[in-house]
Design a protein around this motif. Sequence first.
Motif, PDB file in Angstrom:
ATOM      1  N   GLU A  94       0.821  -1.202   0.000  1.00 36.08           N
ATOM      2  CA  GLU A  94       0.000   0.000   0.000  1.00 36.08           C
ATOM      3  C   GLU A  94       0.859   1.258   0.000  1.00 36.08           C
ATOM      4  OE1 GLU A  94      -3.490   0.629  -0.136  1.00 36.08           O
ATOM      5  OE2 GLU A  94      -3.113  -1.333  -0.998  1.00 36.08           O
ATOM      6  N   ARG A  95       1.932   1.241   0.770  1.00 34.74           N
ATOM      7  CA  ARG A  95       2.830   2.396   0.775  1.00 34.74           C
ATOM      8  C   ARG A  95       3.454   2.606  -0.605  1.00 34.74           C
ATOM      9  NH1 ARG A  95       4.103   0.633   6.275  1.00 34.74           N
ATOM     10  NH2 ARG A  95       5.625  -0.807   5.427  1.00 34.74           N
ATOM     11  N   ARG A  96       3.793   1.526  -1.253  1.00 37.03           N
ATOM     12  CA  ARG A  96       4.374   1.626  -2.605  1.00 37.03           C
ATOM     13  C   ARG A  96       3.375   2.259  -3.569  1.00 37.03           C
ATOM     14  NH1 ARG A  96       5.061  -2.526  -7.015  1.00 37.03           N
ATOM     15  NH2 ARG A  96       6.968  -2.012  -8.137  1.00 37.03           N
ATOM     16  N   ARG A  97       2.130   1.891  -3.424  1.00 41.49           N
ATOM     17  CA  ARG A  97       1.076   2.437  -4.287  1.00 41.49           C
ATOM     18  C   ARG A  97       0.943   3.948  -4.075  1.00 41.49           C
ATOM     19  NH1 ARG A  97      -4.648   3.113  -3.740  1.00 41.49           N
ATOM     20  NH2 ARG A  97      -5.762   2.748  -5.695  1.00 41.49           N
ATOM     21  N   VAL A  98       0.923   4.382  -2.819  1.00 39.80           N
ATOM     22  CA  VAL A  98       0.809   5.809  -2.507  1.00 39.80           C
ATOM     23  C   VAL A  98       2.052   6.555  -2.980  1.00 39.80           C
ATOM     24  CG1 VAL A  98       0.649   7.487  -0.627  1.00 39.80           C
ATOM     25  CG2 VAL A  98      -0.730   5.404  -0.561  1.00 39.80           C
ATOM     26  N   ASN A 140      -8.167  13.895  -0.143  1.00 40.63           N
ATOM     27  CA  ASN A 140      -7.670  12.905   0.811  1.00 40.63           C
ATOM     28  C   ASN A 140      -8.002  11.484   0.394  1.00 40.63           C
ATOM     29  OD1 ASN A 140     -10.370  12.507   1.362  1.00 40.63           O
ATOM     30  ND2 ASN A 140     -10.264  13.046   3.515  1.00 40.63           N
ATOM     31  N   GLN A 141      -8.486  11.307  -0.831  1.00 35.21           N
ATOM     32  CA  GLN A 141      -8.969   9.997  -1.268  1.00 35.21           C
ATOM     33  C   GLN A 141      -7.881   8.931  -1.238  1.00 35.21           C
ATOM     34  OE1 GLN A 141      -8.549   8.970  -5.067  1.00 35.21           O
ATOM     35  NE2 GLN A 141      -8.858   6.933  -4.236  1.00 35.21           N
ATOM     36  N   VAL A 142      -6.698   9.241  -1.758  1.00 39.68           N
ATOM     37  CA  VAL A 142      -5.638   8.239  -1.825  1.00 39.68           C
ATOM     38  C   VAL A 142      -5.209   7.802  -0.430  1.00 39.68           C
ATOM     39  CG1 VAL A 142      -3.241   7.832  -2.501  1.00 39.68           C
ATOM     40  CG2 VAL A 142      -4.810   8.939  -4.079  1.00 39.68           C
ATOM     41  N   TYR A 143      -5.056   8.765   0.493  1.00 37.16           N
ATOM     42  CA  TYR A 143      -4.596   8.429   1.832  1.00 37.16           C
ATOM     43  C   TYR A 143      -5.693   7.763   2.649  1.00 37.16           C
ATOM     44  CZ  TYR A 143      -0.694  11.227   0.383  1.00 37.16           C
ATOM     45  OH  TYR A 143       0.377  11.702  -0.321  1.00 37.16           O
ATOM     46  N   ILE A 169      -1.041  13.309  -7.073  1.00 35.99           N
ATOM     47  CA  ILE A 169      -2.071  13.804  -6.157  1.00 35.99           C
ATOM     48  C   ILE A 169      -2.011  15.320  -6.061  1.00 35.99           C
ATOM     49  CG2 ILE A 169      -2.867  13.789  -3.760  1.00 35.99           C
ATOM     50  CD1 ILE A 169      -1.686  10.951  -3.547  1.00 35.99           C
ATOM     51  N   VAL A 170      -0.791  15.853  -5.948  1.00 35.78           N
ATOM     52  CA  VAL A 170      -0.632  17.310  -5.862  1.00 35.78           C
ATOM     53  C   VAL A 170      -1.157  17.978  -7.130  1.00 35.78           C
ATOM     54  CG1 VAL A 170       1.034  19.184  -5.657  1.00 35.78           C
ATOM     55  CG2 VAL A 170       1.324  17.106  -4.303  1.00 35.78           C
ATOM     56  N   LYS A 171      -0.799  17.430  -8.288  1.00 34.79           N
ATOM     57  CA  LYS A 171      -1.248  18.007  -9.556  1.00 34.79           C
ATOM     58  C   LYS A 171      -2.766  17.980  -9.671  1.00 34.79           C
ATOM     59  CE  LYS A 171       2.969  16.638 -12.019  1.00 34.79           C
ATOM     60  NZ  LYS A 171       3.542  15.769 -13.082  1.00 34.79           N
ATOM     61  N   GLU A 172      -3.364  16.869  -9.227  1.00 37.57           N
ATOM     62  CA  GLU A 172      -4.822  16.749  -9.330  1.00 37.57           C
ATOM     63  C   GLU A 172      -5.523  17.745  -8.412  1.00 37.57           C
ATOM     64  OE1 GLU A 172      -8.294  13.352  -8.813  1.00 37.57           O
ATOM     65  OE2 GLU A 172      -6.204  12.759  -9.013  1.00 37.57           O
ATOM     66  N   LEU A 173      -4.964  17.959  -7.212  1.00 38.10           N
ATOM     67  CA  LEU A 173      -5.553  18.935  -6.292  1.00 38.10           C
ATOM     68  C   LEU A 173      -5.569  20.322  -6.908  1.00 38.10           C
ATOM     69  CD1 LEU A 173      -4.083  17.981  -2.792  1.00 38.10           C
ATOM     70  CD2 LEU A 173      -6.398  17.631  -3.617  1.00 38.10           C
ATOM     71  N   LYS A 182      -2.059  20.612   2.849  1.00 36.39           N
ATOM     72  CA  LYS A 182      -3.394  20.031   3.006  1.00 36.39           C
ATOM     73  C   LYS A 182      -3.317  18.510   3.028  1.00 36.39           C
ATOM     74  CE  LYS A 182      -6.211  23.801   1.214  1.00 36.39           C
ATOM     75  NZ  LYS A 182      -6.959  23.941   2.486  1.00 36.39           N
ATOM     76  N   ILE A 183      -2.459  17.940   2.179  1.00 36.33           N
ATOM     77  CA  ILE A 183      -2.289  16.488   2.163  1.00 36.33           C
ATOM     78  C   ILE A 183      -1.772  16.008   3.510  1.00 36.33           C
ATOM     79  CG2 ILE A 183      -0.893  14.621   1.194  1.00 36.33           C
ATOM     80  CD1 ILE A 183      -1.076  16.056  -1.511  1.00 36.33           C
ATOM     81  N   ARG A 184      -0.786  16.713   4.068  1.00 38.71           N
ATOM     82  CA  ARG A 184      -0.232  16.310   5.368  1.00 38.71           C
ATOM     83  C   ARG A 184      -1.290  16.386   6.462  1.00 38.71           C
ATOM     84  NH1 ARG A 184       4.252  19.322   3.406  1.00 38.71           N
ATOM     85  NH2 ARG A 184       3.580  21.177   4.537  1.00 38.71           N
ATOM     86  N   LEU A 185      -2.077  17.462   6.461  1.00 38.29           N
ATOM     87  CA  LEU A 185      -3.103  17.612   7.493  1.00 38.29           C
ATOM     88  C   LEU A 185      -4.193  16.557   7.344  1.00 38.29           C
ATOM     89  CD1 LEU A 185      -3.459  21.510   7.597  1.00 38.29           C
ATOM     90  CD2 LEU A 185      -2.340  20.032   9.279  1.00 38.29           C
ATOM     91  N   ASP A 186      -4.615  16.304   6.108  1.00 37.25           N
ATOM     92  CA  ASP A 186      -5.637  15.286   5.880  1.00 37.25           C
ATOM     93  C   ASP A 186      -5.142  13.915   6.325  1.00 37.25           C
ATOM     94  OD1 ASP A 186      -7.435  17.078   4.857  1.00 37.25           O
ATOM     95  OD2 ASP A 186      -6.869  16.754   2.770  1.00 37.25           O
ATOM     96  N   ARG A 187      -3.906  13.613   5.975  1.00 39.69           N
ATOM     97  CA  ARG A 187      -3.342  12.317   6.326  1.00 39.69           C
ATOM     98  C   ARG A 187      -3.225  12.171   7.841  1.00 39.69           C
ATOM     99  NH1 ARG A 187       1.953  11.437   3.219  1.00 39.69           N
ATOM    100  NH2 ARG A 187       2.511  13.238   4.462  1.00 39.69           N
ATOM    101  N   LYS A 188      -2.790  13.241   8.508  1.00 42.35           N
ATOM    102  CA  LYS A 188      -2.674  13.208   9.962  1.00 42.35           C
ATOM    103  C   LYS A 188      -4.033  13.010  10.610  1.00 42.35           C
ATOM    104  CE  LYS A 188      -0.955  15.986  13.841  1.00 42.35           C
ATOM    105  NZ  LYS A 188      -0.316  17.263  14.237  1.00 42.35           N
TER     106      LYS A 188
END
Length: 608
Positions: free
Chosen positions: A163-167, A366-369, A174-178, A340-346
């Motif tokens: 799963e980590r490899r996938r992310v 936050n879909q991927v995480y 993910i950044v580009k899509e956001l 935002k990704i870091r906060l969502d993941r946290k």
Amino acid sequence: MTTQVLDDLKEEDEEEEEDEEGCVNPTEVKMSQIVMPCHCNHRQELSVGQLLKWMDSTACLSAERHAGSLCVTASMDDIHFEHTISVGQVVNIRAKVNRAFNTSMEVGIHVSCEDLFSDRHWRVCHSYATFVTQRTNTGQKVTLRPVAPQTQREHVEYSVAAERRRVRMLHSDIVKELLSSGSVEQADSSAVCSGTAAEKTRVESVELVLPPHANHQVNTFGGQIMAWMVNVATIAARPSRLCQAHPTLRAIDMFTFRGPSQVGDRLLLRAIVNNAFKNSLEVGVRAEAYQEEGPNRHINSAFMTFEVLDDSGKPCTLPRIRPEPLEGERRFQEATARKKIRLDRKYIISRKQSEVPLSVPWDPRNQVYLSYNNVSALKMLAARKNWRLSTEKDKVRLYTLEQKSMLSFRVEAEVDVPAHRAFCLLADLSNRTSWDMHYKKCELIHGVDDDDFIYRVVTPSVRQAAGGSPTSTNPGEGVLQDFILLASRRKPCGHGDPYVIALRSVSLATHPPFEGYNRGEVLCAGFTILETNNNMSLISYYNQASPEVLPYISTDIAGLSSSFYHTFCSCSQYLSRNGQLPASEEVTGNYGAANTSLLSEVVHSTPL
């Protein structure tokens, strides 16, 4: 750190020590270093660059021990530094290969610190690095042998590594899509215009790669490159640029090596503050290598988060950054997206079973995480030890696991159906009513992608019968329950991996609690399907629940009821009847709440 976090870390370390007692991992490498003044910054704290050198060395030795050949660093995942380390203290680094894929492997790195005078120990950081093997003299890639996990923790790391490899592979997308979807909020233009010009924070430095900077392969040591990058990033964030205090590096977003560098190369290191938030700032660093003649080669990039602390150790409020046009504005927005990704993941990871609501708001950013957390949580639950057999009937087994305030259970049986076929059938809801008497309705809300779907599931209500025992109501009686579930499916990443259908509750603004329904919530539930001998499958259902769910399954656990057995038998018969029919091995979209029958009987319902 809060007491709760410290307790969690202590429990985790104790479990790891108990788990590894008497087990020796052949890939494990340990390094201990006493921190000397030459390793430190002006505050007599261990330089992060020096720590990264030690981490990279230890991880490389572990990777090469497993591969039996030379290895190079491909990337190092996000690192959050929980504590600083002072002169005289001892740094202990442990690294071991979690999983080997074809020509790459994931190495887990654990860094702790001890004070020899007070006999205190604490965790500093934890990270995952990816290493790849060097090609042979004939240009052939070295195919890695599989890792054989021994302990419970190793099984968990092995399973979740996929799963980590996938992310990891999707991180930049993910950044580009956001940014393209407009999910990133725009900054206050007036505040930005009055901010410090980002151009004033730009730093460039050139380093000549000499033999002491090379590794045993005569390439520039990856840890040295990372150390140089930390150095220029710290200068870019230095006090004279933004405020009158020294910056402290708190986190690194990711190091990604794009190509090698050799002795004799010149390394051009560029750093600039991309964005400044209230109490932190992000510095982007880019490393390029070149010879005396020839073009520059982009070999590494990273994003580092700094804080500036006052005399009491609290983060200072930072001035805003005014980006330069075009490229500066792009970096400014990307920094916002990464935050935002870091906060969502946290937020996703920090959700506890005792919290209400359990659901995490779902949105594209936050879909991927959220999907990663969904699958990894189920895999970690499946890998737990100390499962106790509670009830068995005709080879259908019910296990329970008690941990602090949580009760988890597992129901499993072997069926005479190939694993891939069982996966397809459990993922397809088109014939669900033919075998599931508790299944009432499942509405597909959103097909996120090929692997993730969001459903609204309706199940019968559960009420208290006379005498206080819980029973399912008859059709039409009581208040129905509904669930908003994220369903994440995964095919095996390698031999020995199960098929996975993971479920957890999410919340959607478009689907608030409906009048006339009790909104139920699930933190971790789902199926694993493992291929066994002779085209048979071991199907296991898991559910992690709080103590409030105990009355709903206490009769099963006590052997006074066999509702779990009847439901599982219906599922098994359905699979057997349809197991040999022609079907595509690709799962269709309608699979989401594949475990709703069990869900309806045992999951905790929280009226909202």
